[in-house]
Design a protein around this motif. Structure first.
Motif, PDB file in Angstrom:
ATOM      1  N   ASP A  21      47.690  13.281  14.258  1.00 17.32           N
ATOM      2  CA  ASP A  21      46.422  13.016  13.589  1.00 17.32           C
ATOM      3  C   ASP A  21      46.729  12.425  12.211  1.00 17.32           C
ATOM      4  O   ASP A  21      47.444  11.439  12.121  1.00 17.32           O
ATOM      5  N   ASP A  66      52.108  18.793  24.621  1.00 13.68           N
ATOM      6  CA  ASP A  66      51.340  17.877  23.771  1.00 13.68           C
ATOM      7  C   ASP A  66      51.030  18.610  22.473  1.00 13.68           C
ATOM      8  O   ASP A  66      50.189  19.507  22.432  1.00 13.68           O
ATOM      9  N   ARG A  68      49.522  17.612  19.912  1.00 11.13           N
ATOM     10  CA  ARG A  68      48.176  17.380  19.408  1.00 11.13           C
ATOM     11  C   ARG A  68      47.220  18.424  19.970  1.00 11.13           C
ATOM     12  O   ARG A  68      46.347  18.926  19.262  1.00 11.13           O
ATOM     13  N   ASN A  75      41.466  14.589  18.490  1.00 10.06           N
ATOM     14  CA  ASN A  75      41.474  13.718  19.650  1.00 10.06           C
ATOM     15  C   ASN A  75      42.907  13.361  20.019  1.00 10.06           C
ATOM     16  O   ASN A  75      43.669  12.931  19.165  1.00 10.06           O
ATOM     17  N   VAL A  77      44.730  10.770  21.863  1.00 11.68           N
ATOM     18  CA  VAL A  77      44.635   9.454  22.481  1.00 11.68           C
ATOM     19  C   VAL A  77      46.040   8.980  22.813  1.00 11.68           C
ATOM     20  O   VAL A  77      46.936   9.052  21.987  1.00 11.68           O
ATOM     21  N   TYR A  78      46.221   8.501  24.036  1.00 13.58           N
ATOM     22  CA  TYR A  78      47.525   8.004  24.468  1.00 13.58           C
ATOM     23  C   TYR A  78      47.512   6.492  24.349  1.00 13.58           C
ATOM     24  O   TYR A  78      46.735   5.829  25.017  1.00 13.58           O
ATOM     25  N   ASP A  79      48.358   5.960  23.453  1.00 17.26           N
ATOM     26  CA  ASP A  79      48.411   4.518  23.259  1.00 17.26           C
ATOM     27  C   ASP A  79      49.867   4.064  23.159  1.00 17.26           C
ATOM     28  O   ASP A  79      50.786   4.829  23.455  1.00 17.26           O
ATOM     29  N   THR A  82      52.203   6.365  21.105  1.00 18.33           N
ATOM     30  CA  THR A  82      52.443   7.733  21.564  1.00 18.33           C
ATOM     31  C   THR A  82      53.853   7.833  22.126  1.00 18.33           C
ATOM     32  O   THR A  82      54.259   7.014  22.953  1.00 18.33           O
ATOM     33  N   ASP A  99      51.852  11.574  18.072  1.00 23.88           N
ATOM     34  CA  ASP A  99      51.153  10.300  17.902  1.00 23.88           C
ATOM     35  C   ASP A  99      52.117   9.151  17.647  1.00 23.88           C
ATOM     36  O   ASP A  99      51.958   8.072  18.202  1.00 23.88           O
TER      37      ASP A  99
END
Length: 158
Positions: A21, A66, A68, A75, A77-79, A82, A99
């Motif tokens: 985050d 995970d 997070r 949130n 979010v897998y991008d 990550t 992240d």
């Protein structure tokens, strides 16, 4: 040993820094085996929500946590940023999803402060303290203690 302030020497501890985050964390670089891109793991029935599942890493079954979700970030979010940090803790291989990975930071004792005495999601024994370098503030984690907590039970501390 590295010279500090030109005249005295102090032990430099190196930390791999990563983001969850808006916060930046650091873990002992010697616990890190490798850094990999995120691939969805195989889900395990009845596992806590923060344990995403397992992956097969060159013949070794590795649980994936995970961070997070573990730290209740708003949130997950897998991008493309990550990543999974593969850790070697007491002969047990564990992966943690973060992240992004920032860099390796060397800190001397003068740059580290004790952890504040506040209630948090993270077991206070798992927070080594706070590290600061220029305008950056790191939350330094004892990743072995965190992974061996009662809710995790992924690493048996001897």
């Amino acid at each position: 040993m590295e010279k500090v302030s030109g005249e005295s020497s102090a032990k430099v501890c190196e930390y791999l820094t990563f983001r969850l985050d808006r916060e930046e964390y650091g873990i002992d670089i010697l616990k890190v085996q490798e850094i990999r891109g995120y691939e969805p793991p195989t889900r395990i029935a009845n596992a806590p929500s923060f344990i995403k599942g397992v992956v097969n890493l060159r013949g070794t079954i590795v649980p994936i946590v995970d961070m997070r979700l573990k730290f209740n970030c708003a949130n997950a979010v897998y991008d493309a940023f990550t990543v999974v940090i593969i850790l070697n803790l007491h002969q047990r291989i564990v992966g943690i999803v973060v992240d992004s990975v920032s860099d390796v930071m060397g800190l001397v004792p003068d740059q580290m402060r004790g952890a504040p005495d506040i209630d948090s999601i993270i077991d206070s024994d798992a927070i080594i303290g706070l590290g600061s370098l220029d305008d950056r503030m790191l939350i330094l984690l004892d990743i072995e203690k965190l992974m061996s907590g009662l809710d995790m039970s992924l690493v048996a501390v001897t």
